[in-house]
Design a protein around this motif. Sequence first.
Motif, PDB file in Angstrom:
ATOM      1  N   ARG A   1       0.832  -1.195   0.000  1.00 37.28           N
ATOM      2  CA  ARG A   1       0.000   0.000   0.000  1.00 37.28           C
ATOM      3  C   ARG A   1       0.865   1.242   0.000  1.00 37.28           C
ATOM      4  N   GLU A   2       0.215   2.341  -0.382  1.00 37.09           N
ATOM      5  CA  GLU A   2       0.882   3.624  -0.356  1.00 37.09           C
ATOM      6  C   GLU A   2       1.094   4.051   1.097  1.00 37.09           C
ATOM      7  N   ILE A   3       2.185   4.741   1.349  1.00 33.62           N
ATOM      8  CA  ILE A   3       2.439   5.249   2.688  1.00 33.62           C
ATOM      9  C   ILE A   3       2.381   6.776   2.658  1.00 33.62           C
ATOM     10  N   HIS A   4       1.852   7.350   3.740  1.00 38.67           N
ATOM     11  CA  HIS A   4       1.624   8.787   3.790  1.00 38.67           C
ATOM     12  C   HIS A   4       2.101   9.436   5.077  1.00 38.67           C
ATOM     13  N   THR A   5       1.986   8.740   6.189  1.00 41.87           N
ATOM     14  CA  THR A   5       2.244   9.376   7.485  1.00 41.87           C
ATOM     15  C   THR A   5       3.744   9.498   7.757  1.00 41.87           C
ATOM     16  N   MET A   6       4.075  10.453   8.599  1.00 43.88           N
ATOM     17  CA  MET A   6       5.471  10.640   8.988  1.00 43.88           C
ATOM     18  C   MET A   6       6.019   9.376   9.649  1.00 43.88           C
ATOM     19  N   GLU A   7       5.201   8.711  10.428  1.00 42.19           N
ATOM     20  CA  GLU A   7       5.636   7.463  11.079  1.00 42.19           C
ATOM     21  C   GLU A   7       6.007   6.411  10.038  1.00 42.19           C
ATOM     22  N   GLU A   8       5.182   6.258   9.004  1.00 40.67           N
ATOM     23  CA  GLU A   8       5.468   5.272   7.952  1.00 40.67           C
ATOM     24  C   GLU A   8       6.704   5.667   7.138  1.00 40.67           C
ATOM     25  N   ILE A   9       6.847   6.947   6.860  1.00 43.93           N
ATOM     26  CA  ILE A   9       8.016   7.422   6.123  1.00 43.93           C
ATOM     27  C   ILE A   9       9.285   7.139   6.915  1.00 43.93           C
ATOM     28  N   ARG A  10       9.242   7.395   8.215  1.00 41.38           N
ATOM     29  CA  ARG A  10      10.392   7.070   9.084  1.00 41.38           C
ATOM     30  C   ARG A  10      10.636   5.564   9.135  1.00 41.38           C
ATOM     31  N   GLN A  11       9.563   4.803   9.197  1.00 35.30           N
ATOM     32  CA  GLN A  11       9.682   3.342   9.251  1.00 35.30           C
ATOM     33  C   GLN A  11      10.355   2.804   7.979  1.00 35.30           C
ATOM     34  N   ALA A  12      10.178   3.493   6.854  1.00 36.51           N
ATOM     35  CA  ALA A  12      10.762   3.056   5.587  1.00 36.51           C
ATOM     36  C   ALA A  12      12.251   3.386   5.488  1.00 36.51           C
ATOM     37  N   TYR A  13      12.734   4.287   6.313  1.00 35.50           N
ATOM     38  CA  TYR A  13      14.119   4.748   6.191  1.00 35.50           C
ATOM     39  C   TYR A  13      15.162   3.628   6.245  1.00 35.50           C
ATOM     40  N   PRO A  14      15.133   2.704   7.192  1.00 43.73           N
ATOM     41  CA  PRO A  14      16.187   1.676   7.223  1.00 43.73           C
ATOM     42  C   PRO A  14      16.264   0.851   5.936  1.00 43.73           C
ATOM     43  N   VAL A  15      15.135   0.624   5.297  1.00 42.32           N
ATOM     44  CA  VAL A  15      15.147  -0.109   4.026  1.00 42.32           C
ATOM     45  C   VAL A  15      15.656   0.811   2.918  1.00 42.32           C
ATOM     46  N   MET A  16      15.131   2.039   2.844  1.00 43.99           N
ATOM     47  CA  MET A  16      15.566   2.980   1.813  1.00 43.99           C
ATOM     48  C   MET A  16      17.059   3.261   1.919  1.00 43.99           C
ATOM     49  N   LYS A  17      17.582   3.290   3.130  1.00 38.60           N
ATOM     50  CA  LYS A  17      19.019   3.554   3.343  1.00 38.60           C
ATOM     51  C   LYS A  17      19.877   2.488   2.669  1.00 38.60           C
ATOM     52  N   GLN A  18      19.352   1.287   2.476  1.00 38.35           N
ATOM     53  CA  GLN A  18      20.114   0.248   1.800  1.00 38.35           C
ATOM     54  C   GLN A  18      20.362   0.602   0.332  1.00 38.35           C
ATOM     55  N   LEU A  19      19.513   1.438  -0.239  1.00 34.39           N
ATOM     56  CA  LEU A  19      19.703   1.933  -1.610  1.00 34.39           C
ATOM     57  C   LEU A  19      20.347   3.313  -1.601  1.00 34.39           C
ATOM     58  N   ARG A  20      19.891   4.178  -0.747  1.00 30.95           N
ATOM     59  CA  ARG A  20      20.352   5.571  -0.680  1.00 30.95           C
ATOM     60  C   ARG A  20      21.235   5.758   0.547  1.00 30.95           C
ATOM     61  N   SER A  21      22.365   5.053   0.554  1.00 28.69           N
ATOM     62  CA  SER A  21      23.231   4.997   1.738  1.00 28.69           C
ATOM     63  C   SER A  21      23.852   6.349   2.091  1.00 28.69           C
TER      64      SER A  21
END
Length: 149
Positions: A4-24
């Motif tokens: 699903r699409e994510i919108h909240t600041m909490e979800e965006i923060r929750q995505a950071y550890p995964v995104m960091k694997q690409l955008r180190s």
Amino acid sequence: MEVREIHTMEEIRQAYPVMKQLRSHLLEDEYIELVQEAMDKDMYHMAAVFIEGEISAVTGFKPMITLYYGRFVWVCDLVTDERTRSQGHGGKLLSFVEEWAKLRGYEDIALSSGLQREKAHRFYENKMNYKKVSYVFKTAWKQEKKHGS
């Protein structure tokens, strides 16, 4: 599994550890700032694969219109947590983006992928039926940062 699409600041923060694997190169504060600005100014969207409430894959994408591609959606970021790769999560996210685009009248999906990411290229070409259509060139005015495209 839920996609699903994510919108909240909490979800965006929750995505950071995964995104960091690409955008180190991105620290968390810079990531948050860029996501917020892209959402506010550039129609950037994020979606994620959730397994038992945890994000296992995330994508960032935005609708665009150019003379070359026409109306399309650009996938800016796509990454699966290294612990859950090769389980179909990236394909589920791309399928989500494709459906999102179709529902809104966009004709194509496009993305770029760093030259070194050969496994990703095989995934796009062999599993998702994407075609190589161009090279992406870049220049920078400030000191060059290393990006994980």
